[in-house]
Design an enzyme around this catalytic site. Structure first.
Site, mmCIF file in Angstrom:
data_model
loop_
_atom_site.group_PDB
_atom_site.id
_atom_site.type_symbol
_atom_site.label_atom_id
_atom_site.label_comp_id
_atom_site.label_asym_id
_atom_site.label_seq_id
_atom_site.Cartn_x
_atom_site.Cartn_y
_atom_site.Cartn_z
ATOM 1 N N HIS A 53 7.644 -2.446 1.755
ATOM 2 C CA HIS A 53 8.786 -3.236 1.318
ATOM 3 C C HIS A 53 9.464 -3.756 2.583
ATOM 4 O O HIS A 53 9.413 -3.083 3.620
ATOM 5 C CB HIS A 53 9.813 -2.366 0.590
ATOM 6 C CG HIS A 53 9.320 -1.700 -0.649
ATOM 7 N ND1 HIS A 53 8.755 -0.462 -0.646
ATOM 8 C CD2 HIS A 53 9.344 -2.101 -1.945
ATOM 9 C CE1 HIS A 53 8.434 -0.111 -1.882
ATOM 10 N NE2 HIS A 53 8.777 -1.091 -2.695
ATOM 11 N N ASP A 56 11.457 -1.087 4.239
ATOM 12 C CA ASP A 56 10.768 0.072 4.829
ATOM 13 C C ASP A 56 10.619 -0.141 6.328
ATOM 14 O O ASP A 56 10.604 0.807 7.113
ATOM 15 C CB ASP A 56 9.359 0.258 4.252
ATOM 16 C CG ASP A 56 9.358 0.475 2.755
ATOM 17 O OD1 ASP A 56 10.397 0.888 2.212
ATOM 18 O OD2 ASP A 56 8.305 0.216 2.119
ATOM 19 N N MET A 87 -0.603 -5.983 1.769
ATOM 20 C CA MET A 87 0.376 -6.303 0.733
ATOM 21 C C MET A 87 1.807 -6.069 1.210
ATOM 22 O O MET A 87 2.067 -5.125 1.958
ATOM 23 C CB MET A 87 0.060 -5.415 -0.480
ATOM 24 C CG MET A 87 1.011 -5.448 -1.628
ATOM 25 S SD MET A 87 2.489 -4.391 -1.403
ATOM 26 C CE MET A 87 2.213 -3.165 -2.655
ATOM 27 N N GLU A 180 3.764 -5.906 -11.420
ATOM 28 C CA GLU A 180 3.576 -4.478 -11.711
ATOM 29 C C GLU A 180 4.449 -4.028 -12.884
ATOM 30 O O GLU A 180 5.657 -3.878 -12.747
ATOM 31 C CB GLU A 180 3.933 -3.673 -10.450
ATOM 32 C CG GLU A 180 3.757 -2.174 -10.616
ATOM 33 C CD GLU A 180 4.055 -1.405 -9.331
ATOM 34 O OE1 GLU A 180 4.124 -2.014 -8.246
ATOM 35 O OE2 GLU A 180 4.230 -0.177 -9.434
ATOM 36 N N LYS A 182 6.084 -1.485 -15.745
ATOM 37 C CA LYS A 182 6.500 -0.079 -15.851
ATOM 38 C C LYS A 182 7.425 0.031 -17.065
ATOM 39 O O LYS A 182 8.263 -0.849 -17.269
ATOM 40 C CB LYS A 182 7.246 0.338 -14.571
ATOM 41 C CG LYS A 182 7.632 1.813 -14.536
ATOM 42 C CD LYS A 182 8.242 2.216 -13.187
ATOM 43 C CE LYS A 182 8.538 3.707 -13.155
ATOM 44 N NZ LYS A 182 9.161 4.146 -11.897
ATOM 45 N N GLU A 216 -0.330 0.371 -12.506
ATOM 46 C CA GLU A 216 -0.177 1.703 -11.900
ATOM 47 C C GLU A 216 -0.528 2.792 -12.905
ATOM 48 O O GLU A 216 -0.054 2.787 -14.043
ATOM 49 C CB GLU A 216 1.253 1.890 -11.392
ATOM 50 C CG GLU A 216 1.466 3.300 -10.827
ATOM 51 C CD GLU A 216 2.751 3.470 -10.044
ATOM 52 O OE1 GLU A 216 3.101 2.566 -9.266
ATOM 53 O OE2 GLU A 216 3.405 4.509 -10.222
ATOM 54 N N HIS A 219 2.411 4.512 -14.578
ATOM 55 C CA HIS A 219 3.270 3.716 -15.460
ATOM 56 C C HIS A 219 2.705 3.613 -16.878
ATOM 57 O O HIS A 219 3.433 3.786 -17.855
ATOM 58 C CB HIS A 219 3.488 2.324 -14.864
ATOM 59 C CG HIS A 219 4.222 2.352 -13.559
ATOM 60 N ND1 HIS A 219 4.484 1.218 -12.828
ATOM 61 C CD2 HIS A 219 4.753 3.392 -12.839
ATOM 62 C CE1 HIS A 219 5.157 1.545 -11.723
ATOM 63 N NE2 HIS A 219 5.315 2.858 -11.714
ATOM 64 N N ASP A 244 -2.236 0.409 -8.110
ATOM 65 C CA ASP A 244 -1.464 1.558 -7.634
ATOM 66 C C ASP A 244 -2.041 2.829 -8.247
ATOM 67 O O ASP A 244 -1.936 3.064 -9.457
ATOM 68 C CB ASP A 244 0.017 1.426 -8.035
ATOM 69 C CG ASP A 244 0.777 0.504 -7.091
ATOM 70 O OD1 ASP A 244 0.152 -0.073 -6.177
ATOM 71 O OD2 ASP A 244 2.005 0.352 -7.266
ATOM 72 N N ASP A 254 8.779 9.413 -13.785
ATOM 73 C CA ASP A 254 7.737 8.936 -12.874
ATOM 74 C C ASP A 254 7.478 9.988 -11.799
ATOM 75 O O ASP A 254 8.317 10.231 -10.946
ATOM 76 C CB ASP A 254 8.263 7.633 -12.246
ATOM 77 C CG ASP A 254 7.219 6.931 -11.423
ATOM 78 O OD1 ASP A 254 6.052 7.342 -11.457
ATOM 79 O OD2 ASP A 254 7.584 5.963 -10.743
ATOM 80 N N ASP A 256 4.622 10.297 -9.656
ATOM 81 C CA ASP A 256 3.947 9.863 -8.410
ATOM 82 C C ASP A 256 3.133 10.980 -7.773
ATOM 83 O O ASP A 256 3.230 11.225 -6.564
ATOM 84 C CB ASP A 256 4.979 9.346 -7.389
ATOM 85 C CG ASP A 256 5.463 7.947 -7.723
ATOM 86 O OD1 ASP A 256 4.796 7.242 -8.496
ATOM 87 O OD2 ASP A 256 6.534 7.565 -7.211
ATOM 88 N N ASP A 286 0.039 4.785 -4.552
ATOM 89 C CA ASP A 286 1.496 4.693 -4.696
ATOM 90 C C ASP A 286 1.992 6.033 -5.228
ATOM 91 O O ASP A 286 2.303 6.190 -6.406
ATOM 92 C CB ASP A 286 1.878 3.550 -5.641
ATOM 93 C CG ASP A 286 3.381 3.300 -5.597
ATOM 94 O OD1 ASP A 286 4.040 3.818 -4.680
ATOM 95 O OD2 ASP A 286 3.897 2.600 -6.479
HETATM 96 C C1 GCO Z 1 7.916 2.817 -8.715
HETATM 97 C C2 GCO Z 1 7.001 1.693 -8.353
HETATM 98 C C3 GCO Z 1 7.146 1.253 -6.911
HETATM 99 C C4 GCO Z 1 6.440 -0.049 -6.631
HETATM 100 C C5 GCO Z 1 6.748 -0.498 -5.263
HETATM 101 C C6 GCO Z 1 5.984 -1.713 -4.853
HETATM 102 O O1 GCO Z 1 7.706 3.371 -9.780
HETATM 103 O O2 GCO Z 1 8.820 3.145 -7.949
HETATM 104 O O3 GCO Z 1 5.700 2.088 -8.623
HETATM 105 O O4 GCO Z 1 6.663 2.266 -6.085
HETATM 106 O O5 GCO Z 1 5.061 0.066 -6.766
HETATM 107 O O6 GCO Z 1 8.109 -0.766 -5.196
HETATM 108 O O7 GCO Z 1 6.461 -2.799 -5.483
HETATM 109 MN MN MN Z 2 3.858 1.251 -8.012
HETATM 110 MN MN MN Z 3 5.590 3.920 -9.840
#
Ligand code: GCO
Ligand code: MN
Ligand code: MN
Length: 387
Positions: A53, A56, A87, A180, A182, A216, A219, A244, A254, A256, A286
Site C-alpha cells: 500500500h 506501507d 502490485m 477484491e 469481501k 481472497e 473472504h 490473495d 477475517d 488471515d 495476504d
Molecule cells: C483485508 C484485505 C486487504 C487487502 C489489501 C490489498 O481483508 O484486509 O484482504 O489485506 O487485500 O488491502 O488491497
Molecule cells: Mn486481501
Molecule cells: Mn483479507
C-alpha cells in the site's frame, strides 16, 4: 525439496510480514519492520516480489524530500536483491476521513481525497515497476441502511474506477486493475461482497478488458462460499489478475491465517486448479503471523506459506497422475457418442432428435459415480500415505 524460488512467483505484502499484530482488542506485539529489511529477508527466503500500500512505504504526511529519499533507498534494495513489486494498492481504509467510505463517502471532498490518493499510488507503483493495481473497497460499506446509499454507490464506484483507469492509460502506466471482494469487516457489510457480484460489476466499467479480480481465500470462506468454485468461475471469464492466498475458518472474523493451515483439502484443490490453469501471475500471500509470534515466527510463517504451497503442488500433480485416479475419472466422464450428438448448439433437427431419442433412464438412475473412492484417494495423498 520444496525450496521456494523466484520462478514460483511467491509474493508477500509489506503489510503482511510487516504486520505488527494489532487487533481490535490488543496493541501491537511486534515492532514495525523497515521495508528495506523486509525486501532483503524476502529475497533470502526465495520470494519473487513484495507488494505494498502507499502508506506501507511512505507514511501519511511524509514531506516530498523525505518521500524521494525513501523511494531511492527502497529501489536500491530491489536492485540489490532482484525482488519485484508486481502490485500496488492505495490504503483507503486507515485514515479516519474514510470512516463512512472512500469512493462511496457521501462527502464529495472525501471522494476527491480517495481519488487523488489512488492516482498518487499509481504514480508510486509505476516508479517501482508495478503493473497490477488492486482495489480493495474495504470501507465501501455500511452499518446503517437509512441513508439509502446502497442505491447510489454504484455510480460513485464506477466514476472513480473509470477515472483511475483513464489516468493509467493517459500516463502510459499500463496497469491491469484487480478488484477484491469481501463480505464484511471493517464495515458491517461491504457493497462488493462476493466474487460473483464483482464479476458482474466490472462489466459495467468503460474499459472492462483492463479490469479483473483479486479473489481472497479468506473472504469467500467468511461468507461460507467455496473458494475453488469462485476461482474456477473467474478463470472461465479470463479475469484472474491476482490472487490473495491465506486461510480462514468459516463464519469468523477475517483471520488471515497461514496458507494451508486450516482447510487443507480446499488448499489442495485450489493449488491443483491454479497450477493446471495456466495462471502466470503472482501467488500472493495476504496473511500474517499469529499475534503470539516475535520476528522469527514471522519468517516461519512466510516460509510455511510457500512450503505448503509447493508440497500441495507436488501432491496435486501426483494425484492427477495416479493411474487409479485417471481410471476413475475416465469412467466418471464416460462418453456416449449417441448422447453427445444430441447436445451442443441448437438446431431444429437436433431438438426433434432429442425428443425422439431413447435415454436409458433405468440405467442412469442406478449408476454410481465412485466419488467415495476418488475422494478417499485425495485424502490419502493429503495424509501422506499415498503414493
Ligand atoms: C483485508 C484485505 C486487504 C487487502 C489489501 C490489498 O481483508 O484486509 O484482504 O489485506 O487485500 O488491502 O488491497
Ligand atoms: Mn486481501
Ligand atoms: Mn483479507
Amino acid at each position: 525439496m520444496y525450496e521456494p524460488k523466484p520462478e514460483h512467483k511467491f509474493t508477500f505484502g509489506l503489510w503482511t510480514v510487516g504486520n505488527v499484530g494489532r487487533d481490535p482488542f490488543g496493541d501491537p506485539v511486534r515492532e514495525r519492520l523497515d521495508p528495506v529489511y523486509v525486501v532483503h529477508k524476502l529475497a533470502e527466503l526465495g520470494a519473487y516480489g513484495v507488494n505494498l500500500h502507499d502508506e506501507d512505504l511512505i507514511p501519511r504526511g511524509t514531506p516530498p524530500a523525505e518521500r524521494d529519499r525513501i523511494i531511492t533507498r527502497f529501489k536500491k534494495a530491489l536492485e540489490e536483491t532482484g525482488l519485484k513489486v508486481p502490485m500496488v494498492t492505495a490504503n483507503l481504509f486507515s485514515d479516519p476521513a474514510f470512516k463512512d467510505g472512500a469512493f462511496t463517502s457521501p462527502d464529495p471532498r472525501v471522494r476527491a481525497y480517495a481519488l487523488r490518493k489512488s492516482l498518487e499510488t499509481m504514480d508510486l507503483g509505476a516508479e517501482l515497476g508495478a503493473r497490477i493495481y488492486v482495489v480493495w473497497p474495504g470501507r465501501e460499506g455500511a452499518e446503517v441502511e437509512a441513508t439509502g446509499k446502497a442505491r447510489r454507490v454504484w455510480d460513485w464506484l464506477r466514476e472513480a474506477l473509470n477515472f483511475m483507469i483513464a489516468y493509467s492509460e493517459d500516463q502510459g502506466y499500463g496497469y491491469r486493475f484487480a478488484l477484491e471482494p469481501k463480505p464484511n469487516e471493517p464495515r458491517g457489510d461491504i457493497y462488493l461482497a462476493t466474487v460473483g457480484g464483482m464479476l458482474a460489476f466490472l462489466q459495467t466499467l468503460d474499459r472492462p478488458e483492463l479490469v479483473g479480480l483479486n479473489p481472497e481465500f479468506a473472504h469467500e470462506t467468511m461468507a461460507g462460499l467455496n473458494f475453488v468454485h469462485a476461482v474456477a468461475q473467474i478463470l472461465d471469464m479470463g479475469k484472474l489478475f491476482h490472487i490473495d492466498l491465506n486461510d480462514q475458518r468459516m463464519s469468523r472474523f477475517d483471520q488471515d491465517l497461514r496458507f494451508g493451515s486450516e482447510n487443507l483439502k480446499a488448499a489442495f484443490f485450489l493449488v491443483d486448479l491454479l497450477e493446471s490453469s495456466g495462471y502466470q501471475g503472482p501467488r500472493h500471500f495476504d496473511a500474517h503471523a499469529l499475534r503470539t509470534e516475535e520476528e522469527e515466527g514471522v519468517w516461519d510463517f512466510a516460509r510455511g506459506c510457500m512450503r505448503t504451497y509447493l508440497i500441495l503442488k507436488e501432491k496435486a500433480q501426483a494425484f492427477r497422475e495416479d493411474p487409479e485416479v485417471q481410471d476413475l475419472l475416465k469412467d466418471y466422464y464416460r462418453e456416449d457418442p449417441q448422447a453427445l450428438s444430441l447436445l451442443g448448439p441448437y438446431s431444429k433437427e437436433k431438438a426433434e432428435a432429442l425428443k425422439r431419442a431413447e435415454l436409458p433412464l433405468d440405467t442412469l438412475r442406478r449408476r454410481g459415480y465412485a466419488l467415495e473412492r476418488l475422494d478417499q484417494i485425495a485424502v490419502e495423498y493429503l495424509l501422506g500415505v499415498r503414493p
